[in-house]
Write an enzyme that holds these catalytic residues in place. Sequence first.
Site, short mmCIF file in Angstrom:
data_model
loop_
_atom_site.label_atom_id
_atom_site.label_comp_id
_atom_site.label_asym_id
_atom_site.label_seq_id
_atom_site.Cartn_x
_atom_site.Cartn_y
_atom_site.Cartn_z
N ALA A 135 0.83 -1.20 0.00
CA ALA A 135 0.00 0.00 0.00
C ALA A 135 0.86 1.26 0.00
O ALA A 135 0.55 2.24 -0.69
CB ALA A 135 -0.93 -0.01 1.21
N CYS A 136 1.94 1.25 0.78
CA CYS A 136 2.82 2.42 0.82
C CYS A 136 3.53 2.63 -0.51
O CYS A 136 3.71 3.78 -0.95
CB CYS A 136 3.84 2.26 1.95
N ARG A 137 3.95 1.55 -1.16
CA ARG A 137 4.55 1.69 -2.50
C ARG A 137 3.59 2.41 -3.43
O ARG A 137 3.97 3.34 -4.15
CB ARG A 137 4.90 0.30 -3.05
#
Length: 410
Positions: free
Chosen positions: A377-379
């Site tokens: 999700a952070c990527r």
Amino acid sequence: MGWAELFARVLGGESPVEIRAFDGSRTGPPGAEVCVEIRSPLALSHLAAAPGELGLARAYVTGAIEVHGDMYTALAAFPSIALEDVPPSLRRELLVKLAGYRLWWPVRPPAVEHRPRGLRRHSKRRDSEVISYHYDVSNRFYEWVLGPSMTYTCAVYPTATSTLEEAQFTKHDLVARKLGLREGMRLLDVGCGWGGMVMHAAEHYGVRALGVTLSRQQAQWAQKAIAERGLADLAEVRHLDYRDVTETGFDAISSIGLTEHVGLKQLPSYFSFLHDKLVPGGRLLNHCITRPDGSYGARPGKFIGRYVFPDGELEPVGTLVSAMNDNGFEVRHEENLREHYALTLAGWCANLEAHWDEAVAEAGLDRARVWRLYMAACRLGFERNVVQLHQVLGVRLDGTTAHYPLRPSW
């Protein structure tokens, strides 16, 4: 209507992802690259109990939802999910369908969910608690995820094909050159993690480096690595809150990934404290995740706040620059490295998948699933400019002199 169709409607829009459910229903292209499996009614019970990303995260972490295929690909296929925006008619349909199951499927948050209680936000004791929650998982687990560099911050990729290890070395060297490190200087690294910057400065620049971290396991690992690399005469890592560092007169300070844990109200005292630790002409390199602007709140979403970084806060880079400027620093350079963080996270995701069985054995299935979801999700967040990564370089003036080259030397 089957569970698969209902779940697809809740997520909203057409998707190239196949969805299969425990009742035999399915939707989406058969044999798609990614398949989301609804294993039990508990999946939608979690959504009903905790609308939006938190409910979905709980369903995945508990195994009520399984993702077959690449997690990043699955997340990229769906629009932004907010159950609060689902039409009332669809929400009623969801609740009616769940009515026959609720007594048999009680909803409880996973054991790895964390909510700090009873302590003042960003007090030393509470900061110690939340840092320990995230970082004192297992050094071996972090070795599987981070790779040999044991560096848990954004790397700097000299080329798109550089390896993660090459990029982490490049990041540490970029910080060293921005700080103007030279043999005999003294460096303070606050929030030093497993000591990567401390050891780089000592080994490659002959700098006497002190690192501090609130994670006991990080400090123990770092001290052992320092001894094994023969750097004990120059480098040291202490299990210590940066606010308890008593030494002064440092030539340079690096803060790589700490500011996210400081909080808006503490920014003036944070930068003032670091300013006072420097000699006149000394430099601070502040490297941290930021919001792209001030249009939404500083605190993370419920999933990140409960499972990854409790009490984390992200500020726009302008807020950080102003806080530095207002507390003694002359700001000399700033750059945004968000694309580099997306590449870094892709490397960590690949490491986790390559060592999945070992990671599960070391830290447990629930926590491994949290990490798989969080890093993917952070990527996506860095790629889509939901979050950014900024390095800001400031100088403590010597009177009116910055002791800074006419043009950046790095």
